[in-house]
Scaffold this motif. Sequence first.
Motif, PDB file in Angstrom:
ATOM      1  N   VAL A  62       0.868  -1.175   0.000  1.00  0.00           N
ATOM      2  CA  VAL A  62       0.000   0.000   0.000  1.00  0.00           C
ATOM      3  C   VAL A  62       0.906   1.226   0.000  1.00  0.00           C
ATOM      4  N   TYR A  63       0.511   2.256  -0.743  1.00  0.00           N
ATOM      5  CA  TYR A  63       1.221   3.530  -0.660  1.00  0.00           C
ATOM      6  C   TYR A  63       0.776   4.242   0.613  1.00  0.00           C
ATOM      7  N   VAL A  64       1.748   4.631   1.415  1.00  0.00           N
ATOM      8  CA  VAL A  64       1.492   5.385   2.640  1.00  0.00           C
ATOM      9  C   VAL A  64       2.002   6.802   2.406  1.00  0.00           C
ATOM     10  N   VAL A  65       1.106   7.766   2.535  1.00  0.00           N
ATOM     11  CA  VAL A  65       1.416   9.144   2.160  1.00  0.00           C
ATOM     12  C   VAL A  65       1.211  10.057   3.363  1.00  0.00           C
ATOM     13  N   GLY A  66       2.173  10.938   3.604  1.00  0.00           N
ATOM     14  CA  GLY A  66       2.032  11.964   4.626  1.00  0.00           C
ATOM     15  C   GLY A  66       2.494  11.563   6.006  1.00  0.00           C
ATOM     16  N   GLY A 103      -3.043  21.595  10.706  1.00  0.00           N
ATOM     17  CA  GLY A 103      -2.077  21.104  11.689  1.00  0.00           C
ATOM     18  C   GLY A 103      -2.349  19.733  12.249  1.00  0.00           C
ATOM     19  N   VAL A 104      -3.375  19.038  11.769  1.00  0.00           N
ATOM     20  CA  VAL A 104      -3.706  17.698  12.272  1.00  0.00           C
ATOM     21  C   VAL A 104      -2.833  16.660  11.567  1.00  0.00           C
ATOM     22  N   PRO A 105      -2.100  15.815  12.299  1.00  0.00           N
ATOM     23  CA  PRO A 105      -1.306  14.761  11.661  1.00  0.00           C
ATOM     24  C   PRO A 105      -2.199  13.816  10.854  1.00  0.00           C
ATOM     25  N   ILE A 106      -1.693  13.377   9.716  1.00  0.00           N
ATOM     26  CA  ILE A 106      -2.500  12.544   8.819  1.00  0.00           C
ATOM     27  C   ILE A 106      -1.681  11.384   8.260  1.00  0.00           C
ATOM     28  N   ILE A 107      -2.388  10.330   7.879  1.00  0.00           N
ATOM     29  CA  ILE A 107      -1.840   9.307   6.978  1.00  0.00           C
ATOM     30  C   ILE A 107      -2.883   9.064   5.896  1.00  0.00           C
ATOM     31  N   PHE A 108      -2.412   8.990   4.679  1.00  0.00           N
ATOM     32  CA  PHE A 108      -3.267   8.761   3.513  1.00  0.00           C
ATOM     33  C   PHE A 108      -2.887   7.409   2.916  1.00  0.00           C
ATOM     34  N   TYR A 109      -3.873   6.511   2.773  1.00  0.00           N
ATOM     35  CA  TYR A 109      -3.664   5.172   2.225  1.00  0.00           C
ATOM     36  C   TYR A 109      -4.195   5.131   0.795  1.00  0.00           C
ATOM     37  N   PHE A 110      -3.367   4.593  -0.118  1.00  0.00           N
ATOM     38  CA  PHE A 110      -3.613   4.773  -1.560  1.00  0.00           C
ATOM     39  C   PHE A 110      -2.992   3.605  -2.297  1.00  0.00           C
TER      40      PHE A 110
END
Length: 508
Positions: A395-399, A449-456
């Motif tokens: 999975v691509y993990v972004v951010g 300013g909220v930490p994020i992870i984007f799954y793609f």
Amino acid sequence: MRRMLLVMAMAATSAASAQKIADPKPFANSITPDDLKKHLYIVAGPGMEGRETATEGQRKAAAYIESQFKSLGLIPGNKGNFQLGYPIYQDSLISTSIEVNGQKFSINTDFIINLNMAHTSTIFCSDVVFAGAGISDSTRNDYKDINVQGKIVLILQNPPAPSGGASTPTRRLNPFTIMETAQKNGAAAILMVQNNFPRKGVPYVKGSPYLNGFQHSVYPNTFFISEEIAKAIMGADFDAVKDAMKNGNSPFKKYQANVKLEFKKEINELASTNVIGFLEGSDKKDEFVFITAHYDHLGKRGDSIIYYGADDDGSGTVSVLELAEAFTKAKAAGKGPRRSIVFMTVSGEEKGLWGSEFYSDHPLYPLDKTTADLNIDMIGRIDPKRKEGDSTNYVYVVGDDKLSSDLRPISEAMNKKYTKLELDYKYNAPKDPERIYYRSDHYNFARKGVPIIFYFNGTHNDYHRPSDTPDKINYNLMAKRAQLVFYTAWEMANRNEMLKRDIPLTQQ
């Protein structure tokens, strides 16, 4: 005796702590390929009509998601409602025309106008001022020594060649910059000369929908006109002026012509919604983990072509439903999360991240108490361009390298312990030409300013095509990716501290 009591107290404390450390595996295992498939054949089925924002198909999808949240026993996330509405605007053309000295000109044949940028008005004016290319910057000022206050400005959009033969900067050709400059100089309306008239196609009657109905600044109406209209105003001067500008000259002049510019439109107020389900936490219930996906897609064209959007982002939408089910099962078993979890599916992503933009600008839960947003956008397919590693297990993990140094260690630890996917960080590259980090709804949390992870999973040949259908989804891989999101959310919801915010947004 006192020592014995102390030992007993310590043992009781240890037992209580042990009880708090629940095994997430049974709940993660409730996220199954079959359940994902069942939901996706509905969400990305023909009945949802492609789920385009502010259409009946989108409303049907919202109703389905709400029904699932209700069946799980989630709390309505918006003050007693599952849906959070936001306004959308769309302009409809009523009429528009240009007359020069009694000669009438028609839209598409002789001119066009940006429906969304223009406002209803009728202007009668007898003075038209030719202002060259309409440029005013550090290199030249086409408005020097001319007065356009309250007058119609005529502009040839191709700027004159600068001295020395250097190419003209591309920014000078930006029509919005030209409009802004004319506005600052007091122009009542703008005529920009273009070619390729008459324009082919059916005259438009509706503009593109837009989110912000109240603009910071209203530009003068700008008509993009044919050379025939310019000649009707300038007469024989037009060809000479056009040639002069090619040679680097801009012979500014005021022309006497009776010009009538008419434009009338209706602004239609539409609406769309985000669908929000809330699961209350225990001792840290006033802190929040968001799990998001967009449920809108591109709708349909005519009566026969549907953009099903199975991967984009039906896959994320149904994953949110399955994650919500897993967490509600954990809570029912007495092993619910310490922090509250907000499950939010948003609309308007395909229009420009509208739903998440509206939420982040009008949050229902404090953003400074939102520890993270885990955003799922396309996790059902395999990227055919990915040539390294095992493309059936990634999975691509972004951010996860932005905003918080806690993100990647948590993500990698949960993956190593449970799912063992290949975590591909390709789209974290600072100069990613596709700018994937900025293209889904997590970004509207990140900009606050909220930490994020984007799954793609990356794009594929069916991306944004009617052929993005549920039968092409890899449901086993999709379930595994959704389970990674679950384990990561589980850890973030139950750890002692909120995620650090120790990487400045300016470094992105």
